[in-house]
Design a protein around this motif. Structure first.
Motif, PDB file in Angstrom:
ATOM      1  N   SER A   5       0.863  -1.177   0.059  1.00 39.98           N
ATOM      2  CA  SER A   5       0.077   0.351   0.039  1.00 39.98           C
ATOM      3  C   SER A   5       0.280   1.235  -0.031  1.00 39.98           C
ATOM      4  O   SER A   5       1.686   1.265   0.501  1.00 39.98           O
ATOM      5  CB  SER A   5      -0.511   0.157   1.096  1.00 39.98           C
ATOM      6  OG  SER A   5      -1.329  -0.812   1.713  1.00 39.98           O
ATOM      7  N   LEU A   6       0.432   2.131  -0.088  1.00 41.41           N
ATOM      8  CA  LEU A   6       1.090   3.754  -0.340  1.00 41.41           C
ATOM      9  C   LEU A   6       0.373   4.820   0.187  1.00 41.41           C
ATOM     10  O   LEU A   6      -0.651   4.624   0.584  1.00 41.41           O
ATOM     11  CB  LEU A   6       1.497   4.145  -1.464  1.00 41.41           C
ATOM     12  CG  LEU A   6       1.951   5.763  -1.993  1.00 41.41           C
ATOM     13  CD1 LEU A   6       3.158   5.468  -1.385  1.00 41.41           C
ATOM     14  CD2 LEU A   6       1.860   6.286  -3.860  1.00 41.41           C
ATOM     15  N   ASN A   7       1.048   5.257   1.316  1.00 36.76           N
ATOM     16  CA  ASN A   7       0.212   6.323   2.235  1.00 36.76           C
ATOM     17  C   ASN A   7       1.432   7.810   1.303  1.00 36.76           C
ATOM     18  O   ASN A   7       2.240   7.761   1.780  1.00 36.76           O
ATOM     19  CB  ASN A   7       0.902   6.308   3.932  1.00 36.76           C
ATOM     20  CG  ASN A   7       0.056   7.019   5.365  1.00 36.76           C
ATOM     21  OD1 ASN A   7      -0.341   7.801   4.143  1.00 36.76           O
ATOM     22  ND2 ASN A   7       0.032   6.871   5.969  1.00 36.76           N
ATOM     23  N   THR A   8       0.017   8.179   0.934  1.00 37.30           N
ATOM     24  CA  THR A   8       0.539   9.374   0.211  1.00 37.30           C
ATOM     25  C   THR A   8       0.826  11.069   1.039  1.00 37.30           C
ATOM     26  O   THR A   8       1.564  11.514   0.973  1.00 37.30           O
ATOM     27  CB  THR A   8      -0.694   9.971  -0.345  1.00 37.30           C
ATOM     28  OG1 THR A   8      -2.438  10.272  -0.114  1.00 37.30           O
ATOM     29  CG2 THR A   8      -0.669   8.994  -1.775  1.00 37.30           C
ATOM     30  N   ASN A  29       4.361   9.375   2.383  1.00 37.81           N
ATOM     31  CA  ASN A  29       5.217   9.611   1.034  1.00 37.81           C
ATOM     32  C   ASN A  29       6.418   8.077   1.496  1.00 37.81           C
ATOM     33  O   ASN A  29       7.315   8.136   1.386  1.00 37.81           O
ATOM     34  CB  ASN A  29       6.304  10.916   1.036  1.00 37.81           C
ATOM     35  CG  ASN A  29       6.020  10.081  -0.842  1.00 37.81           C
ATOM     36  OD1 ASN A  29       6.014   9.546  -1.659  1.00 37.81           O
ATOM     37  ND2 ASN A  29       8.134  10.367  -0.956  1.00 37.81           N
ATOM     38  N   GLU A  30       5.262   6.814   2.395  1.00 34.94           N
ATOM     39  CA  GLU A  30       5.782   5.775   3.001  1.00 34.94           C
ATOM     40  C   GLU A  30       5.325   4.300   2.146  1.00 34.94           C
ATOM     41  O   GLU A  30       3.588   4.425   1.413  1.00 34.94           O
ATOM     42  CB  GLU A  30       6.134   6.089   3.851  1.00 34.94           C
ATOM     43  CG  GLU A  30       6.504   6.086   4.594  1.00 34.94           C
ATOM     44  CD  GLU A  30       5.791   6.133   6.592  1.00 34.94           C
ATOM     45  OE1 GLU A  30       7.177   6.544   7.284  1.00 34.94           O
ATOM     46  OE2 GLU A  30       5.463   6.226   6.936  1.00 34.94           O
ATOM     47  N   TYR A  31       5.165   3.154   1.921  1.00 36.96           N
ATOM     48  CA  TYR A  31       5.155   2.344   1.649  1.00 36.96           C
ATOM     49  C   TYR A  31       4.753   1.621   2.421  1.00 36.96           C
ATOM     50  O   TYR A  31       5.666   1.272   3.578  1.00 36.96           O
ATOM     51  CB  TYR A  31       5.641   1.496   0.494  1.00 36.96           C
ATOM     52  CG  TYR A  31       6.132   2.058  -1.046  1.00 36.96           C
ATOM     53  CD1 TYR A  31       5.023   1.906  -1.218  1.00 36.96           C
ATOM     54  CD2 TYR A  31       6.778   2.100  -1.386  1.00 36.96           C
ATOM     55  CE1 TYR A  31       5.406   2.232  -3.183  1.00 36.96           C
ATOM     56  CE2 TYR A  31       6.999   2.459  -3.089  1.00 36.96           C
ATOM     57  CZ  TYR A  31       6.230   2.783  -3.676  1.00 36.96           C
ATOM     58  OH  TYR A  31       6.652   3.133  -4.923  1.00 36.96           O
ATOM     59  N   VAL A  40       9.359   5.990  -0.110  1.00 39.02           N
ATOM     60  CA  VAL A  40       9.657   5.819  -0.733  1.00 39.02           C
ATOM     61  C   VAL A  40      10.587   5.275  -1.418  1.00 39.02           C
ATOM     62  O   VAL A  40      11.311   6.650  -0.847  1.00 39.02           O
ATOM     63  CB  VAL A  40       8.172   6.338  -2.082  1.00 39.02           C
ATOM     64  CG1 VAL A  40       8.784   6.774  -3.035  1.00 39.02           C
ATOM     65  CG2 VAL A  40       6.674   6.489  -1.312  1.00 39.02           C
ATOM     66  N   VAL A  70       1.095  -0.846  -6.359  1.00 39.59           N
ATOM     67  CA  VAL A  70       0.109  -0.877  -5.577  1.00 39.59           C
ATOM     68  C   VAL A  70      -0.517  -1.213  -5.066  1.00 39.59           C
ATOM     69  O   VAL A  70      -1.931  -1.308  -6.095  1.00 39.59           O
ATOM     70  CB  VAL A  70       0.528   0.384  -4.922  1.00 39.59           C
ATOM     71  CG1 VAL A  70      -0.161   1.116  -4.458  1.00 39.59           C
ATOM     72  CG2 VAL A  70       1.997   0.916  -4.514  1.00 39.59           C
ATOM     73  N   VAL A 103      -4.258   2.166  -1.728  1.00 36.14           N
ATOM     74  CA  VAL A 103      -3.614   4.345  -1.647  1.00 36.14           C
ATOM     75  C   VAL A 103      -4.232   4.256   0.063  1.00 36.14           C
ATOM     76  O   VAL A 103      -5.729   4.402  -0.583  1.00 36.14           O
ATOM     77  CB  VAL A 103      -3.965   5.102  -3.080  1.00 36.14           C
ATOM     78  CG1 VAL A 103      -2.516   6.630  -2.509  1.00 36.14           C
ATOM     79  CG2 VAL A 103      -3.143   4.704  -3.923  1.00 36.14           C
TER      80      VAL A 103
END
Length: 105
Positions: A16-19, A22-24, A73, A101, A104
């Motif tokens: 998953s991407l935490n916008t 800015n981390e996976y 990221v 991914v 999000v």
């Protein structure tokens, strides 16, 4: 044998991407060798005193105590995930490779 008692490989890796940060977030499902029936929608027992995993990142071991690993990221994704047993050591590995991914957050 000791080999037969080693933990199974984890399954179902998801990235998953935490916008906001800015981390996976890499997650996976653990498996058990003991009392593995899924009852009443409750996770199965880990079958160990503690929950621990070894992730291989750029040939380096990283240890975590839950089925989740967060990293910035741009950093390398782990290549393999192992569940660790206190009594018999590292189990079989889950090869992660490249993951798309899946969501999000």
């Amino acid at each position: 044998t000791g080999q037969a008692a080693k933990p199974y490989a984890p399954v179902n890796p998801q990235l998953s991407l935490n916008t906001a940060t800015n981390e996976y977030i890499l997650t996976w499902d653990r498996r058990t060798r003991r009392d593995g029936d899924w009852r009443d929608n409750v996770d199965v027992s880990i079958g160990e005193t503690t929950e621990q995993y070894e992730l291989i990142v750029n040939s380096t071991s990283v240890f975590v105590t839950s089925a989740s690993y967060t990293f910035p990221v741009g950093n390398p994704i782990p290549t393999t995930i192992y569940q660790i047993s206190e009594s018999v050591g590292r189990g079989k590995g889950l090869s992660v490779g490249s993951l798309p991914v899946s969501r999000v957050v």
